[in-house]
Scaffold this motif. Structure first.
Motif: not given
Length: 457
Positions: A392-413
């Motif tokens: 939540q702090l990341v979203a508030d500091v950056l003032n942008l909606p942030i999208y976090i993958p629910q799947m662990s290690q999704a970035e490997t896809l």
């Protein structure tokens, strides 16, 4: 049944993930490097250790799953150097991006020399750039071939000495204009293209030739791409989105259809394939700052997250350059600074202020990228995102909606997305800014930016 294995080789560890043919995760293999050599200047890995770990991971998957048909996809960290004897044996260890050799040469070059190399290659003039490490040893380079983590893993698996475009483009030796190794850069290093691997697109494949002492009906290895590119393609389905990775360090990146370079800001610009480029800003300081806070205050990350959720008042200004800094400062030798404390500060408020300083540095880079290419949301990856207060702090500091993958290690896809030219469906947790907190943090960030200019003058 056909399976896919993602091989993700980072600066501190190796992650391998097994997927079904419909991209469902089945199993994982993790290996933390033990043979790391580091000091204030040096940061070296033992590539033989990494290759052996990859072999062990492949054997583990094959022994525990009924694999006959296999596709392998390789993702690796950028900016590494491995000297090779002419028989392809390794000479010394692998230098990572964090190795600072060559930093002193940057200070001795003219502004014109620095900008020419940057505008040619899209790689900032910083010790992360392999060109400057190679420049520091150019008198002996004629005796060696020059490899990196990506091409040598591919050689180990397929007997083909080949590198993908993005990894070549981040080497500081690649021409953004000519789309190949740059002759003027190689000439300065007394190198020829024959001493470097062949460049291929990320979809290039070859048969697995590594003997695993097991029977596979068919195994194909795709050369893949770099870790930064992979993270962005994990969010390929999000429109108008940039991607923030908060790992050991941090970086914010976006995919562009045209190359963008700016010597005043030194964004990186790396070619991905025939039509796309990765544009962004890298930092030395990310979750490693959280780990440092944890150590000096003897507090675990969960307890730190509880403080973040409380949102105590910000006391003081923290510039989080504990590892020197790439963007936005571009100074290997700059140090962290905590200032403007008063007697109202306490342990919790200082811890919170340190975390905010780390995030303000991230916002600085996000703001720089916004000036280059418009976006209205951020995909965010990194282990720190398991901390819900920090999310939540990341979203508030950056003032942008942030999208976090629910799947662990999704970035490997992401590498699979790129290689297969598809968009694997991914579910996200979406965190929207708390507008009441945004105003408070905006004021603190403005103060941070003003004090930063004084700190640098």
């Amino acid at each position: 049944m056909q399976y896919m294995i993602s091989i993700d080789v980072g600066t501190t560890n190796l992650k391998m993930s097994l997927f079904t043919q419909d991209f469902q995760p089945l199993d994982g293999f993790h290996y933390g490097y033990k043979e790391v050599q580091m000091d204030d200047v040096k940061y070296e890995l033992n590539l033989n250790e990494i290759l052996q770990a990859i072999r062990e991971g492949l054997i583990y998957f094959i022994e525990h799953h009924p694999i006959k048909y296999l596709e392998l996809f390789i993702t690796t960290a950028m900016h590494s150097i491995q000297l090779l004897n002419h028989d392809m044996s390794f000479f010394g260890n692998t230098l990572t991006w964090a190795d600072r050799r060559g930093a002193e040469l940057i200070q001795n070059r003219s502004k014109k020399q620095l900008e020419t190399q940057y505008l040619t290659t899209g790689t900032p003039y910083h010790s992360m750039n392999p060109f400057y490490k190679l420049l520091s040893m150019k008198e002996s380079l004629s005796n060696f071939k020059i490899g990196s983590i990506k091409d040598l893993i591919y050689y180990y698996l397929t007997d083909q000495w080949t590198i993908d475009v993005a990894s070549a483009s981040s080497s500081g030796l690649y021409s953004l204009k000519e789309h190949t190794w740059d002759n003027s850069v190689l000439n300065e290093l007394h190198l020829s293209s024959k001493q470097l691997p062949i460049i291929e697109n990320p979809r290039y494949s070859a048969k697995l030739t590594l003997n695993l002492a097991v029977n596979l009906a068919e195994a194909v290895v795709y050369i893949g791409t770099s870790d930064g590119v992979s993270s962005n393609y994990a969010f390929a389905g999000l429109e108008n989105a940039a991607v923030l990775s908060i790992g050991t360090s941090h970086a914010v990146r976006i995919v562009s259809q045209v190359p963008k370079v700016n010597p005043l800001k030194q964004n990186f610009c790396y070619q991905i394939d025939a039509k796309d480029y990765l544009v962004g800003y890298p930092s030395n300081n990310g979750a490693n700052v959280l780990q440092w806070i944890s150590e000096i205050f003897n507090i675990d990350l969960e307890a730190m997250d509880a403080i973040i959720k409380k949102r105590p008042s910000i006391q003081g200004v923290f510039f989080p350059f504990i590892n020197g800094e790439r963007s936005p400062i571009w100074n290997d030798f700059i140090q962290a600074n905590l200032s403007d404390l008063h007697r109202g500060a306490n342990r919790e408020s200082i811890i919170y202020s340190l975390v905010c300083g780390m995030l303000f540095n991230i916002r600085h880079n996000v703001d720089l990228l916004k000036e280059d290419i418009a976006f209205d949301k951020l995909g965010v990856v990194g282990g720190a995102m398991r901390l819900f207060g920090l999310r939540q702090l990341v979203a508030d500091v950056l003032n942008l909606p942030i999208y976090i993958p629910q799947m662990s290690q999704a970035e490997t896809l992401g590498t699979i997305n790129l290689v297969k030219s598809i968009q694997i469906e991914t579910d996200f947790d979406v965190i929207k800014p708390n507008l009441g907190q945004v105003a408070i943090l905006d004021f603190a960030y403005s103060n941070y930016r003003v004090k930063l200019q004084r700190y640098l003058s």
